[in-house]
Design a protein around this motif. Structure first.
Motif, short mmCIF file in Angstrom:
data_model
loop_
_atom_site.label_atom_id
_atom_site.label_comp_id
_atom_site.label_asym_id
_atom_site.label_seq_id
_atom_site.Cartn_x
_atom_site.Cartn_y
_atom_site.Cartn_z
N ALA A 82 -4.09 -1.79 2.14
CA ALA A 82 -3.39 -1.16 3.25
C ALA A 82 -2.26 -2.04 3.76
O ALA A 82 -1.20 -1.55 4.17
CB ALA A 82 -4.37 -0.85 4.38
N GLY A 83 -2.47 -3.36 3.71
CA GLY A 83 -1.42 -4.28 4.14
C GLY A 83 -0.19 -4.22 3.26
O GLY A 83 0.90 -4.65 3.68
N LEU A 84 -0.32 -3.72 2.05
CA LEU A 84 0.82 -3.53 1.17
C LEU A 84 1.42 -2.13 1.28
O LEU A 84 2.65 -1.97 1.34
CB LEU A 84 0.41 -3.78 -0.28
N LEU A 85 0.55 -1.12 1.31
CA LEU A 85 1.02 0.27 1.26
C LEU A 85 1.56 0.76 2.60
O LEU A 85 2.60 1.44 2.65
CB LEU A 85 -0.09 1.18 0.77
N LEU A 86 0.87 0.48 3.69
CA LEU A 86 1.30 1.03 4.98
C LEU A 86 2.70 0.55 5.37
O LEU A 86 3.52 1.36 5.84
CB LEU A 86 0.27 0.71 6.06
N PRO A 87 3.05 -0.75 5.22
CA PRO A 87 4.44 -1.14 5.49
C PRO A 87 5.44 -0.46 4.56
O PRO A 87 6.58 -0.18 4.96
CB PRO A 87 4.41 -2.66 5.27
N TYR A 88 5.02 -0.20 3.32
CA TYR A 88 5.89 0.52 2.38
C TYR A 88 6.16 1.93 2.89
O TYR A 88 7.31 2.41 2.88
CB TYR A 88 5.23 0.53 1.01
#
Length: 503
Positions: A82-88
């Motif tokens: 989630a720390g990678l996808l949500l900012p994306y």
């Protein structure tokens, strides 16, 4: 598989190299898609083991679960993802916007959609199944109380479920598999099941210099040199992994445990890195193909849906239900059928190789314009009135099985409605007279504006399929009649939903 695809596969088998199935690319590819290469623990449906993820081909982010049976570590993995996808996702929502019109008739309104939308690329169909299961197993988790998880975990679960749902709609580019994309544009000399192996598929399409595709694909069947693209792992690797995990669990000192953990990470990265590199190789090959004319329109619709779902999460935030209610399931099936028919027609309009398949089935024909009557008129609805209806006469080298009165369109001028007036046999082929019923920039009498009327000697294709002729046939959800249960009640999550087991 169509007849032309079968012929292409036979040619690939004979030559040893892949054969192009299309002249254009029929799917949008973002400049910087998010590539996800997942691995799961052997023997379980969706127990996360590791993933390589990110948008930078040279610097993938490694996520691992060193104790796959530990619930806390599993949710820690999801939190890291989630720390990678949500900012994306947030970066896409923060992109500049463009206006679009939503609704019809009196319900029309102007809205905004971002110029970017996230695009997730996974290696194969198993990656979509993984995305769906991971979303199902996380979107209903509680962020408070016993067994609470980080708020980012259920939020990511809702997004993953949404992406997996959209992946079922033909033409959507939000979540795509690399094997499906490549197989849609190239034919190989192996079976569809074998094409699910990304390494061998790319071996056929882009073999090294001096090697044929068939030779390269055969060499890439060795799982030691070319590990499976996941989510399932190779059984030989599973034994190695079991030993490393056992060593990690049995180590008591922190330094020893850190060393054992790094050994696990190293082995998992080595398993996924070849697939990561193949993903970007396939991406570059596909980006070299020019996009079809309808690709941008389908991506614009994806961007609209992305913005609407993000607004739903901000305003409502309820997760998707565990199961569709009857009305929702019926509407979803109808939308999928419409999307399939529209996507097939758009591909044919964009690509003469795809249109050729419809010529084989009798739904299209190609001919050369041998005559045209630009001045022709026919009686109108009112007494004494006339309508301007020019005609084109085409000579076709092949028989035309369509009958007079069939409505047709030409991909060269898709906004121009036409009708077959007459089909006359002419040796092995046919002569077809076409009446044009519009598409002259609102002019109602000759001469036709330049370019709107085909020239003599021009080669044209006409077809009975129409991308714009796929209307929705079901009422809005809130208009569901009482005979069908009336409007369904909004889904409300329950405690029982949140207790869904992870296996």
């Amino acid at each position: 598989m169509s007849e032309l695809a079968t012929v292409a596969a036979l040619r690939a088998t004979a030559s040893g190299d892949a054969v192009r199935l299309t002249t254009v690319r029929h799917q949008h590819l973002d400049d910087a898609p998010f590539v996800l290469v997942p691995l799961t623990l052997a023997g379980e449906a969706c127990a996360p083991l590791a993933a390589l993820a990110g948008t930078d081909p040279e610097h993938p982010v490694l996520l691992t679960v060193r104790r796959p049976h530990d619930r806390t570590e599993r949710f820690g993995f999801v939190e890291s993802l989630a720390g990678l996808l949500l900012p994306y996702f947030d970066a896409c929502l923060a992109a500049p916007t463009e206006p679009y019109t939503a609704g019809r008739g009196k319900d029309k309104e102007q809205r905004e959609r971002p110029l970017r939308a996230p695009q997730l690329l996974v290696p194969n169909a198993g990656g979509i199944t993984y995305t769906r299961l991971l979303g199902r197993l996380t979107r209903l988790r509680a962020a408070e109380g016993p067994h609470a998880v980080s708020p980012s975990v259920p939020l990511l679960g809702k997004w993953l479920t949404w992406f997996a749902d959209r992946a079922e709609f033909p033409g959507s580019g939000l979540l795509q598999t690399m094997t499906r994309l490549l197989s849609a544009h190239w034919a190989t000399g192996q079976s569809p099941v074998e094409n699910a192996n990304l390494a061998s598929l790319l071996g056929w399409i882009a073999p090294p210099a001096g090697r044929t595709g068939a030779e390269t694909a055969g060499e890439r069947e060795d799982p030691a040199a070319w590990p499976p693209a996941g989510p399932a792992t190779d059984p030989v690797f599973d034994r190695t992994l079991d030993e490393l995990i056992a060593r990690y669990d049995g180590t008591t000192g922190q330094r020893g445990r850190d060393a054992a953990g790094r050994a696990i990470d190293h082995e998992l990265r080595a398993q996924m890195l070849p697939t990561w590199q193949l993903m970007w190789q396939g991406f570059r090959l596909l980006r070299e193909l020019p996009p079809g004319d309808h690709v941008a329109g389908r991506w614009a619709y994806d961007r609209r849906l992305f913005a609407e779902y993000a607004a739903h999460l901000d305003e409502d935030g309820r997760p998707q239900a565990r199961r569709d209610h009857a009305v929702g399931a019926a509407r979803r099936l109808a939308r999928m059928e419409e999307a399939m028919e529209r996507y097939k027609a758009e591909r044919a309009y964009d690509d003469p190789l795809v249109m050729a398949e419809y010529e084989l089935t009798g739904e299209a024909f190609t001919g050369v314009v041998t005559a045209r009557d630009e001045e022709r008129t026919v009686p109108g609805a009112r007494p004494g009135s006339t309508l301007w209806r020019p005609t084109l006469t085409l000579h076709c080298e092949l028989p035309v099985p369509m009958a007079a009165g069939t409505d047709v369109k030409s991909p060269a001028r898709p906004g121009q409605k036409a009708e077959i007036l007459e089909v006359l046999p002419d040796g092995p082929g046919a002569v077809v007279v076409i009446q044009l019923n519009g598409g002259f920039n609102n002019k109602r009498k000759p001469p036709a504006p330049e370019g709107t009327l085909a020239d003599l000697g021009e080669t044209l294709t006409f077809t009975s399929i129409d991308p714009s002729g796929v209307p929705s046939s079901l009422p809005a959800e809130e208009d569901t009649p009482w005979t069908h249960g009336g409007p369904p009640q909004p889904y409300e999550p329950t405690d029982e939903d949140a207790e869904e087991v992870w296996e």
